[in-house]
Design an enzyme around this catalytic site. Structure first.
Site, PDB file in Angstrom:
ATOM      1  N   ASN A 165       0.629  24.926  42.141  1.00  0.00           N
ATOM      2  CA  ASN A 165       0.160  26.315  42.245  1.00  0.00           C
ATOM      3  C   ASN A 165       0.211  26.803  43.691  1.00  0.00           C
ATOM      4  O   ASN A 165       0.567  27.955  43.949  1.00  0.00           O
ATOM      5  CB  ASN A 165      -1.252  26.452  41.660  1.00  0.00           C
ATOM      6  CG  ASN A 165      -1.233  26.553  40.149  1.00  0.00           C
ATOM      7  OD1 ASN A 165      -0.839  27.579  39.600  1.00  0.00           O
ATOM      8  ND2 ASN A 165      -1.624  25.482  39.472  1.00  0.00           N
ATOM      9  N   HIS A 195      -7.469  28.714  35.853  1.00  0.00           N
ATOM     10  CA  HIS A 195      -7.907  27.771  34.814  1.00  0.00           C
ATOM     11  C   HIS A 195      -6.841  27.727  33.711  1.00  0.00           C
ATOM     12  O   HIS A 195      -6.387  28.782  33.255  1.00  0.00           O
ATOM     13  CB  HIS A 195      -9.262  28.203  34.233  1.00  0.00           C
ATOM     14  CG  HIS A 195      -9.769  27.233  33.211  1.00  0.00           C
ATOM     15  ND1 HIS A 195     -10.374  26.047  33.559  1.00  0.00           N
ATOM     16  CD2 HIS A 195      -9.717  27.252  31.855  1.00  0.00           C
ATOM     17  CE1 HIS A 195     -10.671  25.379  32.463  1.00  0.00           C
ATOM     18  NE2 HIS A 195     -10.296  26.085  31.412  1.00  0.00           N
TER      19      HIS A 195
HETATM   20  C1  GRF Z   1      -3.565  23.226  37.180  1.00  0.00           C
HETATM   21  O1  GRF Z   1      -3.359  22.973  35.823  1.00  0.00           O
HETATM   22  C2  GRF Z   1      -4.745  24.137  37.337  1.00  0.00           C
HETATM   23  O2  GRF Z   1      -4.841  25.101  36.362  1.00  0.00           O
HETATM   24  C3  GRF Z   1      -5.864  23.168  37.216  1.00  0.00           C
HETATM   25  O3  GRF Z   1      -5.419  22.027  37.929  1.00  0.00           O
HETATM   26  C4  GRF Z   1      -4.011  21.981  37.911  1.00  0.00           C
HETATM   27  C5  GRF Z   1      -3.520  21.931  39.328  1.00  0.00           C
HETATM   28  O4  GRF Z   1      -2.181  21.633  39.454  1.00  0.00           O
HETATM   29  N1  GRF Z   1      -7.089  23.744  37.624  1.00  0.00           N
HETATM   30  P1  GRF Z   1      -1.462  21.730  40.869  1.00  0.00           P
HETATM   31  O5  GRF Z   1      -2.205  20.842  41.851  1.00  0.00           O
HETATM   32  O6  GRF Z   1      -1.446  23.169  41.313  1.00  0.00           O
HETATM   33  O7  GRF Z   1      -0.070  21.206  40.638  1.00  0.00           O
END
Ligand code: GRF
Length: 209
Positions: free
Chosen positions: A14, A110
């Site tokens: 993300n 989320h």
């Molecule tokens: C994602 O699925 C987010 O929604 C959740 O944790 C995960 C994080 O993934 N809260 P990344 O570290 O961004 O790859």
């Protein structure tokens, strides 16, 4: 220019989506001031370094008390004059002192359509296990403002994603990230950075462009 702190615990896909959107100009009027992780080995810290932004390790384990950690986190954000705190897979409970100091200025991604499959203990793959166990045909992702509860703050953006027959928690997680999370988190930041978002109680209004 909106100054962001992005808080991470894991792989940082993300975070990568945010950095890519900044480069592509799909997020404007914003910059990342610091990436903060509670895990030294989080790949997200490498992504931050590769991108050329400050990568800061702040782990509760490195402090004698939780309160000392909480104050250190608050200090790190205030010292950098951060406008928006983005929780991008951050697995630490954000302390009340930070929530108070950044009212309606903390957002979280989320991986479900809140209020389904959220709340205490509902993070990571657990979210998708629960969605599959319930047999929903649609799941998705939510960007919400953070209040003192767990996943209870005002909802800013949501995007549905189809659940396919034969999905495992892992395949569903990947599809939700790709089709929803990596899109709505940068979009939410761009809307906030451009003054398009207002919050009144639990209602978030987005100015039409
Ligand atoms: C994602 O699925 C987010 O929604 C959740 O944790 C995960 C994080 O993934 N809260 P990344 O570290 O961004 O790859």
């Amino acid at each position: 220019m909106l100054k962001m702190a992005v808080l991470v615990s894991g792989g940082g896909t993300n975070l990568q989506a945010i950095m890519d959107a900044l480069d592509a100009g799909t997020i404007t009027n914003a910059q990342i001031s610091v990436v903060i992780s509670n895990h030294a080995e989080a790949y997200a810290l490498e992504r931050a370094k590769n991108y050329g932004v400050e990568a800061l390790l702040l782990s509760p384990k490195d402090f004698y008390t939780r309160e000392e950690f909480n104050q250190a986190l608050l200090k790190a954000l205030l010292e950098r004059d951060v406008d928006l705190v983005v929780l991008a897979g951050y697995l630490v409970v954000v302390p009340p002192c930070v929530i108070d100091a950044f009212e309606n200025r903390i957002i979280n991604i989320h991986p479900s359509l809140i209020p389904s499959f959220c709340g205490k203990g509902c993070y990571g793959l657990h979210v998708h296990e629960k969605a599959l166990a319930r047999g929903v045909k649609v799941s998705g992702a939510t960007v919400h403002f953070v209040d003192e509860g767990t996943d209870t703050g005002p909802i800013l953006l949501q995007k549905p994603v189809e659940v396919k027959q034969g999905d495992t928690p892992e395949t569903l997680q990947k599809r939700i990230m790709k089709e929803a999370e990596w899109k709505i988190l940068p979009k939410a930041i761009d809307l906030i950075a451009n003054g398009k978002v207002s919050v009144s109680g639990r209602t978030v209004t987005i100015e039409e462009s």
